[in-house]
Design an enzyme around this catalytic site. Structure first.
Site, PDB file in Angstrom:
ATOM      1  N   ARG A   1       0.831  -1.205   0.000  1.00  0.00           N
ATOM      2  CA  ARG A   1       0.000   0.000   0.000  1.00  0.00           C
ATOM      3  C   ARG A   1       0.866   1.255   0.000  1.00  0.00           C
ATOM      4  O   ARG A   1       0.507   2.277  -0.590  1.00  0.00           O
ATOM      5  CB  ARG A   1      -0.954  -0.025   1.202  1.00  0.00           C
TER       6      ARG A   1
ATOM      7  N   LYS B   1      -2.908   6.188   1.670  1.00  0.00           N
ATOM      8  CA  LYS B   1      -2.800   6.595   3.071  1.00  0.00           C
ATOM      9  C   LYS B   1      -1.929   7.846   3.187  1.00  0.00           C
ATOM     10  O   LYS B   1      -0.879   7.859   3.838  1.00  0.00           O
ATOM     11  CB  LYS B   1      -2.281   5.433   3.931  1.00  0.00           C
TER      12      LYS B   1
ATOM     13  N   GLU C   1     -16.621   6.204   4.252  1.00  0.00           N
ATOM     14  CA  GLU C   1     -15.637   5.747   5.228  1.00  0.00           C
ATOM     15  C   GLU C   1     -15.845   6.514   6.529  1.00  0.00           C
ATOM     16  O   GLU C   1     -16.291   7.654   6.523  1.00  0.00           O
ATOM     17  CB  GLU C   1     -14.240   6.034   4.650  1.00  0.00           C
TER      18      GLU C   1
END
Lengths: 356, 356
Positions: free
Chosen positions: A101, A202, A238
């Site tokens: 990620r 992220k 989210e």
């Protein structure tokens, strides 16, 4: 407040344990920083490859006021956990997924990441160096925070000429204090992410913008905030720091990872476990209307693992969902934490034993 | 590359000038960091008020790896300029406007800002301490970069318990190297901001996400990127670091400051100057179609001041606009820079003389 680290304040420890464990009141752990002994630091300079990296004493870093991270938010983070098992091993949960990620995020923010191998090796080294800060079995986990930040000086908006890959750790307990389910507020004013932005990686830039919404919600006794999509304001996306699932009948639904929500590693793992026990998983747009009609709602994330949602409030509607022993959320939580803490055998290949 | 600061590399300076000016090749200034002697630092701790702040030697700062700015992008910046006039004064352009904009941004990111008075006073002190780095008249300006960043350690997503207000400076020349107009690419893939986000404040989180788009455009010989609105993808919003105007007939139009574009101080000033000379100013949604049919297009920002757009490319369409001596953009640029550099008298009350 972080647990105190003064020797005198920890009457529970015996002299034998003092060797194995840091002086922490393990039963009082929260999700707050308890600085540990060491951190990992590696540097990348434009045109070179990442330095090997080294374990150094944990402490402040020195950075240019003109660094990309301070001026233009050029930074990514990851979060993962190390567990101590009953039989004394120390394990990591799917560190390779975090490594991958970070690669995706670095591409989006135009940074050079460490290789996945360097990432995983660095995480191992950092945890082993802080071995005595990994909580006793059942008392929590060692939270691991890798950062990739633009530390080179850059005046105009551009990619920084130097990056720092840094990992620090902190023993943690539960992310949310509530022992029962979460009480979520649907935020119909602020939005978290938009298509063509950075909501799917992220990036540090996704987080400070949600703090205002979070503070407003917590001041009204909500546990957290659920954001809607920026394009239509009709679909759920989210929570501030975790993914969301709804259950209706035999179908577990969760918003798709199409660039505006984080592709959670716990999200992916819970989907797989639910499928294993016969549920149908649908990754698709989920409207607020469907959310309000669901039987169960739950959230997943590294910090919280899995948490049932007790209520959702949208404008003046407040809906209560099934929680407790009979709930699917309880079953899935147990399935995952049993694997993570080594209570059941890991047939998935998710746990990495780093103590041997 | 930043101009060299080695004494031997600056044959233009006489010994008398060495006292008044730093050793910089003023004719070669670009928009890149040339570190100066001093910076300003003040701290805020939760529950207290901002410290008085002090001028300290310019250099790296020490910061917790767990700081809000490094992990969650909790940071704002400002940009303004100091000029040296022909008659030897040093002036600032509308510093009060930057001070007010930082207040708005701090509210959005849940930070405590310094008061507007402290902000302006700090800017003055920083410029005076770096007096000899303010370029000679006509050679550029001293760019001033105030930062408000979350420097306190915080593990969960929340507002940091400590902020740092820091100001550093750098003498700068032109932001864009091209002496002719800009060649803009309309980005129809990435978006810069969404309603309910932070696009309307000078948050660091708005900048690293645009770097990818900027690099892609520059590799195709474009000067910069024009973003469209995230909601519809039909209206123009902002260049990566500046505002945009279009001219058709007697009407100058620019996108409204409704939360997704930065309320530029140069934007506001140019609007006022255009109105003064008889143009009608419309702050409203401007579609791509209108952009493509405009007679002139120009951009404004602190770093670039005002720059004409020579071409805009949208998919396979490339439109050329009027630039040069007869263009409105040239007239407005001259009007504003004449005020900023003290060539004409400032009847607006925009310039603040800090040398007296």
């Amino acid at each position: 407040m972080a647990p105190s680290a003064h020797p005198s304040s920890s009457p529970l420890l015996t002299s034998k344990e003092e060797e194995k464990y840091a002086d922490v009141k393990w039963d009082e752990l929260e999700f707050a920083l308890v600085p540990t002994d060491y951190m990992y630091v590696a540097k990348y300079k434009q045109g070179e490859s990442f330095s090997e990296g080294e374990i150094v004493p944990y402490g402040d870093i020195s950075i240019s006021p003109c660094a990309g991270i301070l001026n233009y938010g050029q930074g990514l983070f990851e979060g993962l956990k190390a567990y101590r098992t009953e039989d004394g091993r120390i394990t990591l949960f799917r560190p390779d997924e975090n490594a991958l990620r970070m690669q995706t995020g670095a591409d989006r923010l135009c940074m050079t990441p460490p290789s996945p191998d360097q990432f995983v090796e660095a995480v191992k080294q950092t945890v082993l160096a802080n071995n005595k800060w990994v909580p006793p079995p059942g008392k929590g986990a060692l939270y691991i925070r890798p950062l990739l930040i633009g530390t080179g000086a850059i005046l105009g908006v551009a990619s920084a000429p130097e990056y720092t890959f840094l990992i620090y750790t902190s023993p943690v307990g539960n992310y949310h204090k509530a022992s029962s389910g979460l009480n979520l507020k649907v935020d119909d004013k602020h939005r978290r992410a938009h298509s063509g932005g950075t909501g799917g990686v992220k990036s540090c830039t996704n987080y400070s913008p949600v703090v205002k919404s979070l503070i407003e919600a917590k001041s009204s006794v909500f546990s957290d905030v659920l954001f809607l999509d920026a394009a239509t304001g009709k679909n759920i996306e989210e929570i501030s720091t975790c993914n969301i699932f709804i259950l209706k009948g035999n179908i577990v639904s969760t918003p798709p990872t199409s660039g505006t929500i984080l592709p959670g590693i716990t999200r992916k793992s819970i989907s797989e476990l639910a499928r294993d026990i016969g549920y149908q998983i649908q990754e698709r747009n989920v409207s607020v209307d469907e959310l309000l009609e669901a039987e169960e709602v739950f959230c997943t994330g590294t910090a919280m693992v899995l948490k049932a949602v007790e209520t959702v409030t949208f404008h003046d509607k407040k809906i209560k969902y099934k929680t407790g022993e009979e709930a699917l959320s309880t079953k899935l939580h147990l399935m995952l934490t049993n694997i993570q803490t080594g209570v059941v055998e890991d047939h998935k290949g998710w746990m990495v034993d780093i103590s041997s």
